[in-house]
Design an enzyme around this catalytic site. Structure first.
Site, short mmCIF file in Angstrom:
data_model
loop_
_atom_site.label_atom_id
_atom_site.label_comp_id
_atom_site.label_asym_id
_atom_site.label_seq_id
_atom_site.Cartn_x
_atom_site.Cartn_y
_atom_site.Cartn_z
N ASP A 133 -0.56 6.02 -2.81
CA ASP A 133 -1.85 6.12 -2.23
C ASP A 133 -2.41 5.06 -1.37
O ASP A 133 -3.63 4.85 -1.16
CB ASP A 133 -2.92 6.07 -3.52
CG ASP A 133 -2.51 4.83 -4.37
OD1 ASP A 133 -1.69 3.87 -4.18
OD2 ASP A 133 -3.45 4.64 -5.38
N GLU A 134 -1.41 4.49 -0.61
CA GLU A 134 -1.83 3.31 0.24
C GLU A 134 -1.00 3.27 1.56
O GLU A 134 0.11 3.46 1.52
CB GLU A 134 -1.68 1.86 -0.48
CG GLU A 134 -2.57 1.78 -1.60
CD GLU A 134 -2.47 0.37 -2.18
OE1 GLU A 134 -3.45 0.09 -3.21
OE2 GLU A 134 -1.70 -0.51 -1.77
#
Length: 413
Positions: A133-134
């Site tokens: 998610d990053e």
DNA sequence: TCTGGGGTCCTAGGACCC
DNA sequence: TCTGGGGTCCTAGGACCC
């Protein structure tokens, strides 16, 4: 370099968001939960994202959970009770028993992860992958990237991600990766924060040290013991004192980081260093009493590692095992082979050798198998590794003094 | 109420070679 | 017999991150 740090908010069950809800439970538990939901709601057609269509009261309550899983994430309604990610679910159940417990839909998470990264690289190709998610983005050379200090581009990225995935996304904009990551947390969820060099004193120094990527629980504790709570207090310390207290490398890094300095580039490509599989048992196991079960688990882990290596096109020269005992102390052993391999049986033999060197008289809760020193077949490195001439002597191949350890894998003798 | 699974990087000692 | 320094590889453990 100008950097973005972007993290997408993966928690996205619209009709459930206002309720206390925890997502997690561990892979095995999650499979069971899915199975149960399929039975109670046979009318729902299963596929990625279908959890959205199940009524809230169909989901299990946290209070009913038994097991060793941890929370992957939690809604704000659950966080109010003190529940947070990485917390054991048994503990979370005490704090917030009425919370809904949701399984992680891994296929869906992977799909969303791929999609949002693809959206970003189409807009800003210099992207560093930092997990599901990053990402970091170097937008120095993106046309129009400098407009309004990067805000225009950040908004475009947010909008494009939302269109493609329905996810919100928090973005930090700063002169380097370190500050961008800090900035991204100022305005969650779905925020944009811009930090400039002049903002150091105002925005960065009041933050607790723990916020910094690279200061974990141990370092934070030690800093506190020296009366350092915030990044400003850290910045006020002499560089030499930090080096004397935290070591040459880490001390110097602490000093640079507190002053907002970070020269690291955005890395778009990297080779894997290791691949591993591990599993925590539902109950603690013992090498002698649970021999058959453990043997099967070890074989399965080795097969998984082998298949991961093959699927991704690597051979490994070092194979290792990892155990976590009941008291949570951990031990690792590894062995470097004469020829690199991706073969399950070879990995299993090496892992068995490693296990003979650990204390198996105590019960343990986790077993893992790791492959490292990876090479790509056909490359010069692989050739060299495969034909390294006569086998080197293995200096330390002593069996653990507990003679019962040999009971675990007798076929290896 | 104990604490998942997948990684990266760093440190440090011993073996071994020059 | 004791004394070196430098470099690389192997192994074990630990901090940290998502």
């Amino acid at each position: 370099m100008d950097a973005f740090f972007a993290s997408v908010e993966l928690l996205r069950y619209p009709q459930l968001k206002g309720l206390p809800m925890v997502i997690g439970g561990g892979r095995r538990r999650e499979d069971e939960m899915f199975e149960r939901l399929r039975q109670t709601h046979p009318d729902i057609e299963w596929g990625p994202g279908t959890l959205d269509r199940i009524p809230p009261d169909a989901f299990p309550r946290l209070a009913d959970y038994v097991g060793r899983g941890v929370a992957t994430t939690a809604t704000y309604a659950a966080r109010q009770f003190g529940v947070g990610s990485a917390m054991g679910l048994m503990k979370a159940a005490k704090l917030c028993p009425h919370a809904i417990l949701l399984p992680v839909d891994f296929d869906e998470v992977r799909r969303l992860s791929r999609t949002f990264k693809q959206v970003i690289t189409e807009i800003a190709p210099v992207m560093e992958d930092r997990g599901v998610d990053e990402v970091y983005i170097d937008f120095t050379d993106v046309p129009g990237g400098q407009r309004e200090g990067g805000r225009v581009l950040a908004r475009l990225i947010q909008k494009s991600i939302h269109q493609a995935t329905g996810l919100t996304c928090s973005i930090g904009v700063a002169p380097n990766k370190l500050l961008a990551k800090l900035a991204s947390e100022f305005n969650k969820p779905n925020g944009i924060s811009i930090v400039q060099p002049d903002d150091l004193q105002q925005l960065i120094w009041p933050l607790p040290c723990r916020k910094l990527n690279g200061i974990g629980p141990k370092a934070d504790e030690k800093l506190k013991a020296h009366g350092i709570q915030t990044l400003g207090e850290l910045a006020a310390r002499e560089r030499d004192w930090l080096i004397a207290t935290f070591g040459k490398s880490y001390g110097a890094w602490l000093h640079e980081a507190a002053w907002g300095r970070d020269e690291r580039a955005v890395v778009t490509e990297s080779e894997p260093v290791s691949m591993s599989r591990e599993t925590t048992f539902e109950r603690d196991l013992h090498a002698v009493h649970d021999r058959a079960e453990l043997g099967a688990i070890l074989t399965r882990l080795c097969e998984q590692v082998a298949s991961d290596l093959q699927r991704k096109g690597y051979l490994a020269r070092t194979i290792g095992v990892k155990l976590t005992y009941v008291g949570f102390t951990k031990v690792t052993r590894d062995l470097t082979l004469d020829a690199p391999t991706a073969d399950a049986a070879a990995i299993r033999r090496a892992a068995g050798q490693c296990l003979k060197r650990v204390d198996l008289s105590k019960r343990f809760r986790l077993l893992g198998v790791r492959a490292s020193k990876l090479v790509k077949p056909g490359t010069p490195e692989a050739q060299e590794a495969a034909y390294s001439g006569p086998a080197r002597p293995k200096p330390r191949d002593k069996a653990h003094p507990d003679e019962r350890t040999d009971l675990l894998f007798p076929e290896l003798d």
